[in-house]
Enzyme design. Structure first.
Site, PDB file in Angstrom:
ATOM      1  CD  GLU A 150      -2.801  -1.023   2.514  1.00 44.18           C
ATOM      2  OE1 GLU A 150      -4.020  -1.200   2.415  1.00 44.18           O
ATOM      3  OE2 GLU A 150      -2.221  -0.845   3.606  1.00 44.18           O
ATOM      4  CG  ASN A 188      -4.006  -3.390   9.038  1.00 47.01           C
ATOM      5  OD1 ASN A 188      -4.188  -4.443   9.616  1.00 47.01           O
ATOM      6  ND2 ASN A 188      -2.808  -3.010   8.615  1.00 47.01           N
TER       7      ASN A 188
END
Length: 517
Positions: A150, A188
């Site tokens: 990411e 997450n």
């Protein structure tokens, strides 16, 4: 300030922290033929990193690349690095202090990247005089294996910084996704319900953690169940990530931590690293049940109309049953009746009609993704033969949730269990609960992904890609919602919200709009 990565050796990569993540990132860079400076304050940690890296370079027949690695306990050795990646513990003050030092040691155009998984990139960059060259570069554990990175742009991150990190990601043979600086980024954040709902289901006494894990794997195709994964990650690490999300979103109920995790951490039952978590790792594991082989049967199944168990009719027919509609004018004596409507009035009418026409000793099944068995039981005269099941995830799974009435007919339960085994499914009896297990977990994952799109975190395709590559999900949560039917997902969420009375289960507006369309 753009760094041109024209050749493998055009820049030196600096990595702060030689623990599991830092040494893994170093290995990735060395395998890509880059020069690496790896820093840690602990000589012992550096020695372990050296041994780990050497072993894996040898396995890849790239042992000569060990010459490109510099191990150091001096931050000053980063002065020649074009990009420095921080991989130290998740503590904002600690990271800010480090970036304040690196800002002086590594002057522009060097790029400073943080591997944080939950903290604000913008807050970390604020400790520097040059926040435009600070960004997130979030690897996933184990870094040499997981294909996703990411790339996170903070509030002041320059476009050139993001582009350089995207180029670096590709040269590391990884797949990048670009994401804004929001709590948890993509993976997450979207993954929170995978753990949070599983913990709540366990805490409500609906099923054991073994049953939940088995259903998630055998019923939905995940590689690991949520409790196995928490044990692997570390229950303390998972709890910390959830607490960080909860605090950064000012108490958003979808991210509320669960007391079960806190109690596990208090007793140092952290998972694999302490040999004890939700599972024991100092004893032989239980033998996992294997899906039964489908077998040919006979008899008649009386099937109600509805879209809440896609593929069920074909599965039942392939097992040798004759399938008839509950509205048929000429009905054979049925072995079993199944109600499938997802509209309350329709479900009620189906159950009443089936209860009237099938023999007293025949089971009556009811899909329970959006209705509790206890409510459905109030609609019929003979509730003792009523059994709930998860129809929404029946087609692709090898395990199925079953719910018995509080005062069941034992013979009815045996017949239903044998019926499911004959269809090639592992039957798992759980307690009556809104949304069951898979509909609750998967629909909450889809809802979280829809919220992320709605809030501009990333495009839907990027979110699905991130969850498949960064979390090993069998499907992207938005693709899953489309396959299940957006209206079905919204109905499950509405059912959960009505039953629990919690804002946690409100559906994203975007998901409702897709359902209407």
């Amino acid at each position: 300030m753009t760094l041109q990565l024209t050749t493998p050796y055009s820049i030196r990569i600096g990595i702060v922290g030689a623990g599991t993540m830092g040494s893994g990132i170093a290995l990735v860079a060395l395998l890509a033929d880059m020069q690496v400076t790896l820093y840690d304050v602990s000589p012992q940690v550096l020695d372990r990193a050296r041994e780990y890296i050497a072993t894996h370079l040898t396995r890849k027949n790239k042992q000569s690349n060990s010459a490109n690695l510099l191990l150091t306990n001096r931050l000053e050795d980063f002065s020649g690095s074009g990009i420095v990646i921080e991989a130290i513990p998740e503590n904002l003050e600690l990271k800010q202090g480090l970036f304040r030092q690196l800002d002086t040691i590594c002057p522009p155009p060097a790029i400073l990247a943080t591997n944080t998984s939950t903290l604000s990139v913008t807050a970390i960059a604020a400790a520097t005089e040059h926040p435009q060259r600070v960004a997130g570069m979030h690897f996933f554990n184990p870094a040499p294996v997981m294909p996703l990175i990411e790339v996170v742009h903070g509030a002041q991150t320059a476009p050139e910084t993001t582009r350089t990190l995207l180029t670096l990601t590709e040269k590391l043979n990884k797949t990048p996704v670009t994401v804004g600086d929001t709590p948890g980024f993509i993976v997450n954040r979207v993954a929170r319900p995978f753990y949070g709902e599983a913990l709540r289901i366990l805490g409500e006494g609906v099923a054991s953690h073994e049953q939940i894990d088995l259903l998630v794997r055998k019923g939905a195709g995940f590689r690991m169940g949520p409790f196995q994964l928490m044990d692997l990650i570390g229950i303390d690490v998972n709890l910390s990530a959830t607490q960080s999300m909860y605090e950064q979103t000012f108490g958003e109920p979808r991210y509320r931590p669960h007391p079960i995790q806190t109690r596990m951490v208090q007793q140092n039952a952290l998972g694999r690293k302490t040999r004890r978590g939700f599972y024991r790792y100092d004893i032989e594991p239980d033998v996992e049940p294997k899906p039964p082989q489908p077998r040919k049967s006979n008899g008649t199944v009386l099937l109600g109309h509805g879209s809440w168990s896609p593929g069920l009719e074909e599965i039942v027919r392939s097992a040798g049953y004759s399938v008839q509609s509950a509205t048929s004018t000429s009905i054979s004596t049925p072995a079993i009746g199944i109600a499938l409507s997802g509209i309350k009035d329709g479900m009620m009418n189906q159950l009443i009609e089936l209860d009237r026409i099938i023999p007293e000793d025949a089971p009556l099944l009811c899909q329970c993704a959006d209705v509790t068995l206890s409510e459905a039981a109030t609609w019929i005269e003979r509730p003792e033969r009523l059994v709930g099941f998860d129809g929404l995830f029946f087609k692709g799974g090898q395990a199925v949730s079953l719910i018995a009435n509080p005062s069941p007919n034992p013979n009815i339960l045996s017949v239903v269990e044998e019926f499911m085994i004959g269809l090639g499914r592992i039957p798992l009896w759980i307690e009556d609960s809104p949304g069951l297990i898979l509909p609750r977990i998967i629909c909450m994952l889809s809802n979280e992904a829809a919220f992320a799109v709605q809030e501009g975190v990333a495009e839907g395709e990027q979110i699905d890609l991130a969850m498949r590559l960064g979390a090993n999900y069998p499907h992207g949560p938005l693709a899953w919602a489309k396959e299940l039917g957006y209206a079905h997902v919204v109905a499950v969420l509405d059912h959960l919200r009505n039953e629990f009375g919690e804002d946690r289960y409100r559906s994203a507006y975007l998901l409702r709009r897709w359902a209407r369309l």
